[in-house]
Design an enzyme around this catalytic site. Structure first.
Site, mmCIF file in Angstrom:
data_model
loop_
_atom_site.group_PDB
_atom_site.id
_atom_site.type_symbol
_atom_site.label_atom_id
_atom_site.label_comp_id
_atom_site.label_asym_id
_atom_site.label_seq_id
_atom_site.Cartn_x
_atom_site.Cartn_y
_atom_site.Cartn_z
ATOM 1 N N ASN B 22 3.874 -12.820 -15.047
ATOM 2 C CA ASN B 22 4.122 -11.377 -14.959
ATOM 3 C C ASN B 22 3.100 -10.649 -15.817
ATOM 4 O OD1 ASN B 22 5.282 -8.720 -15.992
ATOM 5 N ND2 ASN B 22 6.740 -9.227 -14.374
ATOM 6 N N SER B 45 6.010 -9.207 -9.808
ATOM 7 C CA SER B 45 6.167 -7.814 -10.206
ATOM 8 C C SER B 45 7.667 -7.581 -10.323
ATOM 9 C CB SER B 45 5.540 -6.887 -9.173
ATOM 10 O OG SER B 45 5.458 -5.582 -9.710
ATOM 11 N N GLU B 46 8.122 -7.077 -11.475
ATOM 12 C CA GLU B 46 9.559 -7.091 -11.753
ATOM 13 C C GLU B 46 10.371 -6.139 -10.881
ATOM 14 O OE1 GLU B 46 7.213 -6.297 -13.989
ATOM 15 O OE2 GLU B 46 7.821 -4.619 -15.282
ATOM 16 N N ASN B 47 9.700 -5.280 -10.124
ATOM 17 C CA ASN B 47 10.455 -4.458 -9.182
ATOM 18 C C ASN B 47 10.871 -5.255 -7.940
ATOM 19 O OD1 ASN B 47 7.584 -4.355 -8.833
ATOM 20 N ND2 ASN B 47 7.857 -2.803 -7.266
ATOM 21 N N SER B 87 15.245 -10.486 -9.638
ATOM 22 C CA SER B 87 13.965 -10.470 -10.335
ATOM 23 C C SER B 87 14.147 -10.763 -11.821
ATOM 24 C CB SER B 87 13.309 -9.095 -10.144
ATOM 25 O OG SER B 87 12.084 -9.045 -10.805
#
Lengths: 234, 221
Positions: B22, B45-47, B87
């Site tokens: 990340n 991508s943490e979304n 996530s």
């Protein structure tokens, strides 16, 4: 069974002032833009909102801020909205910042009948202040409480009249969890299909969680940030 | 080569084939452009995405496909999408090999401050607290000093923390510092600079590794 509502205005007609409202989306991606616009027209006030972000000036939840509809907000990042700063500094809006993963899990727990849970996130920071901590094994964890709402306003790509939903790319984000954590879940979709058209193996939100579904009249979907700072191709 | 580019290039050399990584917003995002040839890594991508690809041209930008910095991206073959709770389960559950973030301050205990300055408008921590609490290795990528020449590597952080004892490595345009049980260990210094010169630009006390090396940025060395 038919959960279809004809217009976004009809979908939000009974949301009362003072309600707790979850709103899906990450930044402006996957936000229920038609339901927000309908809600803004109703001019209700004193809402307690739960959403990762808060829109931008002039779009998404930014419109709700401009209409002074929000009394309190729980989110993880609100940096794109300048109007918010003035409201928080004047004490007109009570803002609670929560780590993004903790926010997502608190919503998931709310929908899953789990009242609270331990996470390592935020230990030794302001986030853990006033919260119970517990050592499990060799690590200390912070107790976090589930979140619930009166209403969840979410956005999916396709749905059927039974409320089954699928999402598109990163527009999924907080929407599926929020669908599970409210007394009334209202979904707006881009495309309404007949039951059976969505592959049952691909359904992300089963219809049991959805009370009303409406086709969004129009989508603007602005992109918040156009420029990527990268050394080149990934 | 700018200082930021040097940092990005050096960190990219740490990537191993098969890593899930990340990258934070800003400088860390640049690292994606310097992955060494022959190394296959997957960016998260943490979304809600694994397999983040290069930025699209403006005409090809899809508003439903953005990274955590809200910038349009593309998908690589083998990419997957998932919801926020999933996530962060992947982040908190220790499945990410590396999390690379920017910082305002880091200290001798591996404490990190990168989300707020008291008295300034609070923007929020986003996913930073979850990332530092959950990733297997947390690397801070930042310029060594602030614009006015103040050290960002301190004896003790003065800003509100993002995480306590969470940082494993600090990489600046001048050096590589490993956070060890004994304290901050200088392991690499850029060519033309001595350990003493790095210490002079650093408030925290630095231990010098017996294996101190020159920080090389060429991906093919």
């Amino acid at each position: 069974m038919n959960k279809v509502v004809q217009t976004a205005d009809d979908a939000v007609v009974d949301i009362a002032s003072g309600s707790t409202v979850m709103l899906g989306g990450f930044g402006l991606c996957g936000i229920p833009e038609n339901l927000i616009a309908a809600l803004v027209k109703r001019r209700i006030t004193g809402l307690h909102t739960i959403s990762n972000n808060m829109g931008v000036d002039g779009f998404g939840m930014g419109l709700m801020l401009e209409a002074n509809m929000i009394a309190s907000h729980i989110g993880s990042y609100v940096g794109e909205n300048r109007r918010l700063e003035a409201l928080v500094l004047k004490g007109e809006l009570d803002l609670t910042l929560v780590p993004q993963g903790t926010l997502a899990e608190r919503i998931r727990a709310g929908g899953a009948g789990i009242p609270a849970f331990y996470v390592p996130t935020g230990l030794g920071t302001v986030v853990a202040e006033g919260k119970e901590t517990r050592k499990i094994g060799d690590r200390t964890y912070v107790l976090e409480q589930a979140l619930h709402a009166d209403v969840a306003l979410i956005k999916a790509w396709k749905g059927d009249r039974l409320g089954n939903l699928v999402y598109r790319k990163t527009a999924r984000n907080f929407n599926p969890a929020m669908a599970t954590a409210a007394k009334v879940t209202i979904a707006e979709v881009e495309v309404l299909v007949e039951p059976g058209e969505l592959d049952p193996d691909h359904i992300v939100t089963p219809g049991i969680y959805v009370n009303r579904i409406v086709v969004g009249a129009a989508y603007r979907k602005p992109i918040e940030s156009k420029f990527i700072q990268s050394g080149g191709a990934l | 080569m700018t200082g930021k580019e040097r940092i990005a290039r050096r960190i990219a050399r740490e990537f191993q084939d098969g890593f899930y990584i990340n990258l934070g917003i800003g400088l860390p995002t640049m690292i994606a452009g310097y992955v060494p040839t022959g190394i296959d890594v997957m960016f998260q991508s943490e979304n809600g995405m694994l397999g983040v690809g290069a930025p699209p041209t403006e005409e090809c930008a899809d508003p439903d496909l953005i990274n955590a910095g809200k910038q349009p991206v593309t998908e690589l073959p083998g990419c997957s999408y998932f919801a926020s709770e999933e996530s962060f389960a992947m982040i908190r559950g220790g499945h990410m090999d590396m999390s690379i973030l920017g910082a305002m301050q880091v200290d001798e205990q591996g404490n990190l401050a990168n989300w707020t300055i008291p008295g300034k408008m609070v923007k929020g921590m986003g996913g930073a607290m979850d990332l530092v609490a959950g990733a297997r290795r947390v690397i801070v990528a930042m310029e060594h000093q602030t614009k006015d020449g103040t050290s960002r590597i301190l004896r003790e952080c003065t800003l509100p923390l993002t995480g306590q004892n969470v940082v494993h490595d600090i990489v600046t345009e001048l050096c590589w510092i490993r956070v060890s049980a004994q304290g901050l260990m200088l392991t690499e210094v850029v060519e033309g600079m001595s350990a003493a010169e790095v210490q002079a630009k650093t408030e925290a006390r630095l231990l010098v590794s017996p294996d101190l090396r020159v920080m090389t940025v060429d991906a093919f060395v």
